[in-house]
Design a protein around this motif. Structure first.
Motif, PDB file in Angstrom:
ATOM      1  N   LEU A  11      63.210  -3.671  67.466  1.00  0.00           N
ATOM      2  CA  LEU A  11      62.393  -3.052  68.521  1.00  0.00           C
ATOM      3  C   LEU A  11      62.875  -1.637  68.847  1.00  0.00           C
ATOM      4  O   LEU A  11      62.063  -0.737  69.067  1.00  0.00           O
ATOM      5  CB  LEU A  11      62.395  -3.929  69.769  1.00  0.00           C
ATOM      6  N   VAL A  12      64.181  -1.425  68.876  1.00  0.00           N
ATOM      7  CA  VAL A  12      64.720  -0.085  69.135  1.00  0.00           C
ATOM      8  C   VAL A  12      64.322   0.863  68.008  1.00  0.00           C
ATOM      9  O   VAL A  12      63.899   2.005  68.251  1.00  0.00           O
ATOM     10  CB  VAL A  12      66.259  -0.144  69.314  1.00  0.00           C
ATOM     11  N   LEU A  13      64.437   0.423  66.775  1.00  0.00           N
ATOM     12  CA  LEU A  13      64.039   1.264  65.642  1.00  0.00           C
ATOM     13  C   LEU A  13      62.545   1.572  65.682  1.00  0.00           C
ATOM     14  O   LEU A  13      62.126   2.712  65.439  1.00  0.00           O
ATOM     15  CB  LEU A  13      64.411   0.584  64.321  1.00  0.00           C
ATOM     16  N   PHE A  14      61.744   0.577  66.000  1.00  0.00           N
ATOM     17  CA  PHE A  14      60.302   0.788  66.074  1.00  0.00           C
ATOM     18  C   PHE A  14      59.955   1.744  67.214  1.00  0.00           C
ATOM     19  O   PHE A  14      59.101   2.625  67.066  1.00  0.00           O
ATOM     20  CB  PHE A  14      59.576  -0.556  66.250  1.00  0.00           C
ATOM     21  N   PHE A  40      60.740   5.189  66.080  1.00  0.00           N
ATOM     22  CA  PHE A  40      59.694   5.657  65.171  1.00  0.00           C
ATOM     23  C   PHE A  40      58.458   6.125  65.937  1.00  0.00           C
ATOM     24  O   PHE A  40      57.890   7.174  65.640  1.00  0.00           O
ATOM     25  CB  PHE A  40      59.328   4.537  64.187  1.00  0.00           C
ATOM     26  N   LEU A  41      58.030   5.342  66.935  1.00  0.00           N
ATOM     27  CA  LEU A  41      56.872   5.732  67.750  1.00  0.00           C
ATOM     28  C   LEU A  41      57.128   7.027  68.511  1.00  0.00           C
ATOM     29  O   LEU A  41      56.248   7.886  68.609  1.00  0.00           O
ATOM     30  CB  LEU A  41      56.495   4.606  68.706  1.00  0.00           C
ATOM     31  N   TYR A  42      58.343   7.191  69.041  1.00  0.00           N
ATOM     32  CA  TYR A  42      58.687   8.416  69.743  1.00  0.00           C
ATOM     33  C   TYR A  42      58.642   9.610  68.796  1.00  0.00           C
ATOM     34  O   TYR A  42      58.127  10.670  69.150  1.00  0.00           O
ATOM     35  CB  TYR A  42      60.078   8.282  70.377  1.00  0.00           C
ATOM     36  N   TRP A  43      59.150   9.433  67.597  1.00  0.00           N
ATOM     37  CA  TRP A  43      59.100  10.496  66.586  1.00  0.00           C
ATOM     38  C   TRP A  43      57.641  10.855  66.259  1.00  0.00           C
ATOM     39  O   TRP A  43      57.299  12.029  66.123  1.00  0.00           O
ATOM     40  CB  TRP A  43      59.848  10.047  65.328  1.00  0.00           C
ATOM     41  N   ILE A  48      55.047  10.575  68.250  1.00  0.00           N
ATOM     42  CA  ILE A  48      54.514  11.318  69.401  1.00  0.00           C
ATOM     43  C   ILE A  48      54.938  12.779  69.334  1.00  0.00           C
ATOM     44  O   ILE A  48      54.119  13.695  69.553  1.00  0.00           O
ATOM     45  CB  ILE A  48      54.972  10.667  70.730  1.00  0.00           C
ATOM     46  N   LEU A  49      56.201  13.024  69.025  1.00  0.00           N
ATOM     47  CA  LEU A  49      56.686  14.405  68.908  1.00  0.00           C
ATOM     48  C   LEU A  49      55.954  15.156  67.796  1.00  0.00           C
ATOM     49  O   LEU A  49      55.573  16.326  67.969  1.00  0.00           O
ATOM     50  CB  LEU A  49      58.194  14.421  68.657  1.00  0.00           C
ATOM     51  N   GLU A  50      55.723  14.498  66.669  1.00  0.00           N
ATOM     52  CA  GLU A  50      55.000  15.131  65.560  1.00  0.00           C
ATOM     53  C   GLU A  50      53.551  15.444  65.954  1.00  0.00           C
ATOM     54  O   GLU A  50      53.026  16.505  65.624  1.00  0.00           O
ATOM     55  CB  GLU A  50      55.035  14.239  64.319  1.00  0.00           C
ATOM     56  N   GLN A  51      52.902  14.526  66.662  1.00  0.00           N
ATOM     57  CA  GLN A  51      51.523  14.758  67.104  1.00  0.00           C
ATOM     58  C   GLN A  51      51.455  15.932  68.074  1.00  0.00           C
ATOM     59  O   GLN A  51      50.529  16.738  68.010  1.00  0.00           O
ATOM     60  CB  GLN A  51      50.949  13.497  67.765  1.00  0.00           C
ATOM     61  N   ARG A  52      52.427  16.037  68.959  1.00  0.00           N
ATOM     62  CA  ARG A  52      52.453  17.172  69.883  1.00  0.00           C
ATOM     63  C   ARG A  52      52.605  18.487  69.128  1.00  0.00           C
ATOM     64  O   ARG A  52      51.990  19.491  69.485  1.00  0.00           O
ATOM     65  CB  ARG A  52      53.583  17.005  70.891  1.00  0.00           C
ATOM     66  N   LYS A  53      53.435  18.486  68.084  1.00  0.00           N
ATOM     67  CA  LYS A  53      53.598  19.695  67.269  1.00  0.00           C
ATOM     68  C   LYS A  53      52.282  20.070  66.593  1.00  0.00           C
ATOM     69  O   LYS A  53      51.899  21.239  66.561  1.00  0.00           O
ATOM     70  CB  LYS A  53      54.673  19.494  66.201  1.00  0.00           C
ATOM     71  N   VAL A  54      51.588  19.081  66.052  1.00  0.00           N
ATOM     72  CA  VAL A  54      50.314  19.341  65.381  1.00  0.00           C
ATOM     73  C   VAL A  54      49.289  19.875  66.374  1.00  0.00           C
ATOM     74  O   VAL A  54      48.585  20.854  66.100  1.00  0.00           O
ATOM     75  CB  VAL A  54      49.792  18.053  64.687  1.00  0.00           C
ATOM     76  N   ILE A  55      49.211  19.267  67.537  1.00  0.00           N
ATOM     77  CA  ILE A  55      48.258  19.718  68.565  1.00  0.00           C
ATOM     78  C   ILE A  55      48.597  21.139  69.007  1.00  0.00           C
ATOM     79  O   ILE A  55      47.701  21.986  69.142  1.00  0.00           O
ATOM     80  CB  ILE A  55      48.258  18.743  69.761  1.00  0.00           C
TER      81      ILE A  55
END
Length: 109
Positions: free
Chosen positions: A12-15, A18-21, A23-30
């Motif tokens: 669960l911590v790894l997942f 991954f989800l947090y990463w 979100i950060l990538e989506q913010r960069k794209v936006i």
């Protein structure tokens, strides 16, 4: 049982990481897209627009005008346009009496 819970917690911590990463990538794209399109993030509130649609303009024309009764069946588009123009004129007069400044236009969709 304790090992199973520990393994599940690690998964669960790894997942979650991954989800947090993601979100950060989506913010960069936006952010990149907004910079390319020159969109300001603050942007302000959207502009409010009032839309008015006469449900049955032909029936209104037939009810309000004797000449429209004859023209409505032959020239329905023209009669509908005339109804909208008359509604706009009456609405504008009412708003002017109440000292409300408005900009009105007729749009075709």
């Amino acid at each position: 049982m304790l090992i199973l819970l520990l393994v599940l917690s690690v998964i669960l911590v790894l997942f979650s990481g991954f989800l947090y990463w993601q979100i950060l990538e989506q913010r960069k794209v936006i952010r990149r897209i907004m910079e390319q399109d020159r969109i300001d993030e603050s942007g302000g509130d959207p502009e409010l627009v009032l839309t008015l649609k006469v449900i049955d303009p032909i029936a209104v024309a037939k009810r309000e005008s004797r000449s429209a009764r004859m023209l409505a069946d032959r020239l329905p588009v023209m009669v509908s346009k005339m109804v909208y123009q008359e509604v706009m004129k009456e609405l504008e007069q009412e708003l002017q009496e109440r000292e409300i400044d408005v900009y009105m236009q007729l749009e075709y969709r």
